[in-house]
Design an enzyme around this catalytic site. Structure first.
Site: not given
Length: 227
Positions: A68, A7, A141
């Site tokens: 991502e 992430d 996160d």
């Protein structure tokens, strides 16, 4: 199959490692958050993230890396940092020769909750439940990285093969197995979302304020990574 998911972020970069197969229960290997000080030079911050990710890939030897996909936001400075960290993650995977899958935030949310518009609290709760964790992964996160790994396991890994660089292919249960309820919910939500839209690394993460490594469902600061 082992997936290492990132992430991306400069201040906090979530890293989650999960083992599993489409249609089967996933298992947490480790999760950590790599942090860099906001007042450090940009080059040094990117170097710190790069070194942590390369060490993570080397130690865990994932079958795929999931990152991502970055979208433009109103806050240009935020999206720039996210995009730069994303590029570092892609580079770490490419250097190790590991296939890469990119997933949008809505795809990740739909994969674990059944809704592409789920909030962070709902994503965290479902990640905790799916992986059978004793407590919710923090900060967000960390939970987002694990959700990304689960999304890639369920959506991006065709039976008996790896995902090609630049995107995910395939989906559903491997070997013709039946999809889980969560996967079925994801598939429906994904269709709707598409219709409306145009050792060292774990220790290093734990040294930073609030950095933790999680393994086996329990939080252990500075836990050494391993397969």
């Amino acid at each position: 199959m082992r997936v290492l998911a990132v992430d991306p972020g400069l201040t906090r970069c979530g890293v989650g490692v999960v083992d599993g197969l489409p249609g089967r229960r996933a298992r947490l290997v480790e999760v950590a958050v790599v942090r860099t000080p906001v007042d450090a030079p940009l080059a040094e911050r990117l170097l710190a993230v790069s070194e942590a990710l390369e060490l993570a890939v080397a130690r865990h030897r994932p079958d795929a890396v999931a990152v991502e996909r970055v979208f433009s936001r109103h806050d240009v400075s935020t999206v720039m940092g996210t995009a730069q960290a994303s590029g570092v993650a892609l580079l770490a995977a490419a250097r190790a020769g590991v296939p890469v899958g990119l997933h949008t935030p809505s795809e990740v949310k739909a994969a674990v909750t059944g809704s592409g518009r789920a909030g962070k609290a709902q994503v965290t709760a479902m990640v905790t439940r799916i992986l059978g964790l004793d407590e919710a992964p923090r900060p967000a996160d960390a939970a987002d990285a694990l959700a990304l790994a689960l999304c890639h396991l369920w959506r991006g890994a065709p039976a008996g093969g790896a995902v090609g660089a630049g995107g995910a292919t395939g989906g559903g249960a491997a070997g013709g197995g039946r999809a889980t309820a969560a996967q079925a919910a994801w598939a429906e939500a994904d269709r709707a979302a598409r219709a409306v839209r145009p050792g060292a690394w774990g220790a290093a993460a734990a040294k930073a304020p609030g950095g933790t490594a999680r393994r086996g469902g329990r939080v252990r600061p500075g836990a050494a990574p391993g397969r």
